[in-house]
Structure formats: C-alpha cells, structure tokens
Design a protein around this motif. Structure first.
Motif, PDB file in Angstrom:
ATOM      1  N   TRP A  73      21.079 -24.992  37.901  1.00 33.88           N
ATOM      2  CA  TRP A  73      21.309 -26.072  39.185  1.00 33.88           C
ATOM      3  C   TRP A  73      21.802 -24.930  40.430  1.00 33.88           C
ATOM      4  O   TRP A  73      22.260 -23.843  39.955  1.00 33.88           O
ATOM      5  N   ARG A  74      22.076 -25.758  41.451  1.00 36.29           N
ATOM      6  CA  ARG A  74      22.597 -24.885  42.625  1.00 36.29           C
ATOM      7  C   ARG A  74      22.742 -25.976  43.922  1.00 36.29           C
ATOM      8  O   ARG A  74      22.333 -27.079  43.326  1.00 36.29           O
ATOM      9  N   VAL A  75      23.505 -25.535  44.789  1.00 38.73           N
ATOM     10  CA  VAL A  75      23.466 -26.401  45.865  1.00 38.73           C
ATOM     11  C   VAL A  75      22.755 -25.469  47.081  1.00 38.73           C
ATOM     12  O   VAL A  75      22.466 -24.183  46.751  1.00 38.73           O
ATOM     13  N   THR A  76      22.406 -26.039  48.263  1.00 42.08           N
ATOM     14  CA  THR A  76      21.291 -25.241  49.186  1.00 42.08           C
ATOM     15  C   THR A  76      22.201 -24.720  50.194  1.00 42.08           C
ATOM     16  O   THR A  76      21.900 -23.812  51.089  1.00 42.08           O
ATOM     17  N   THR A  77      23.609 -25.213  50.436  1.00 39.74           N
ATOM     18  CA  THR A  77      24.446 -24.522  51.321  1.00 39.74           C
ATOM     19  C   THR A  77      25.792 -24.786  50.959  1.00 39.74           C
ATOM     20  O   THR A  77      26.107 -25.629  50.070  1.00 39.74           O
ATOM     21  N   ASN A  78      26.835 -23.723  51.080  1.00 35.68           N
ATOM     22  CA  ASN A  78      28.181 -23.922  50.718  1.00 35.68           C
ATOM     23  C   ASN A  78      28.969 -23.748  52.094  1.00 35.68           C
ATOM     24  O   ASN A  78      30.181 -23.542  51.828  1.00 35.68           O
TER      25      ASN A  78
END
Length: 192
Positions: A73-78
């Motif tokens: 998994w991931r997010v595209t912005t932090n």
C-alpha cells in the motif's frame, strides 16, 4: 511444517467510503485500488472475502502455527496530511481482531508483513470462506486533505502442521494357530 503460501481474496464489499476497483487488491501486480477521504477524523472500510483456504489448501486436522498478513500500500501525498493505512482480520465467531497500521505516510508502494498469530488462538475453521475477512481501513487524522490512499494487495499466509499418519502395526503368526496351544506372533507387514 506446511505453508499455504500467501492467499488473496476473491471478492470484496465496500462498507463505507468512496472506493474504486477494490478487486485490484486480489493480486500483487501494481494495479491499485483507491480510496478517497477528504474529511478529517474519518475512515473508510473495504471488506476482502473468500481467501480460498479450502480443505485441500488447509486440512481440517491442521494445527495452526503462525499466521501472517501482508499489505502492499501507499498514499500519493504526505503533504499536510495525517494518513493511516490499516488492516484487520475479522473472524465471524470472534469479531474484529487487532488493527495493524502503517502511520509513516509512505508514498511508494510498501510491503508490510504483520505476524498476526497472537491475535487469537487460531483453528483451521477460522479460515473457511464465509468465516474470515480482512477489513482494509484507511483513516484521515485531524486533517481534511485527501492523501489519495492506494492499495495493491492484502493477503494471508498460514503455517501449519498436521498429525503424522497413524502407523498400523500388523502381526504374522509363526506357530500353533490350531486353537489348542499358545500362538506366537511377530511384527510383520500387511502383505506377508
């Protein structure tokens, strides 16, 4: 010890939130399911079902040694986001088990493997279709920005043992089988 290998869900249900292509979590292939959350202190839930732990994969007489859950998994912005990627197993007869969460706001696909053996005293029947599900739960903290949650896959692996086959002992007669005296038997095999 035997190993089922990592098994993927074959069906999914969105419980809450805005999701696209949840079936993308059925394989680790770089094709991602997405979840959009743009409200602070809010979570969404996708339920992954039917992991295919049939009796030919996980025998009915199996003793469970270890259970692992792997999430990619991931997010595209932090940027200015408080994003949590989470997953938890639900066993129908017990309820929702411990949540396993990545709070690092990773922006590249990351594989997290969780040893969930201690989450309960596992038995093989916990893994049958209709009994087990994984709840994938992204969560926005105290920020309304959407971090664009992405999930490549979530899978389960079971390490188990089965009892050794019961050896049957056969005997062959060596003398006096006429019923009038003592009989003697020695260990032998079935074909002698």
């Amino acid at each position: 010890m035997a190993d089922t290998g990592y098994r993927f869900a074959t069906s999914s249900v969105v419980s809450t939130g805005t999701w696209t292509t949840t079936q993308s979590m059925f394989a680790t292939d770089g094709v991602e399911a997405t979840c959009t959350i743009s409200t602070k202190n809010t979570s969404s839930v996708a339920r992954l079902l039917n992991f295919g732990f049939t009796t030919s994969v996980l025998p009915t007489n199996a003793t469970i040694s270890q259970v692992f859950m792997r999430s990619v998994w991931r997010v595209t912005t932090n940027a200015s986001v408080i994003a949590n990627l989470g997953a938890a197993v639900l066993v129908t007869s017990v309820g929702l088990l411990s949540s396993h969460i990545n709070v690092a706001e990773v922006t590249t696909l990351t594989t997290d493997t969780y040893d969930i053996t201690a989450d309960r005293a596992w038995v093989q029947s916990d893994f049958r279709n209709g009994t087990l599900e994984v709840r994938v739960t992204p969560f926005n903290g105290n920020d309304a920005s959407d971090p664009f949650y992405r999930f490549d896959s979530v899978s389960l692996d079971v390490i188990y043992t089965v009892p050794a086959a019961q050896a049957r002992q056969f005997f062959r007669a060596t003398q006096n089988l006429d019923g009038l005296g003592s009989d003697a038997f020695v260990p032998g095999n079935q074909l002698e």
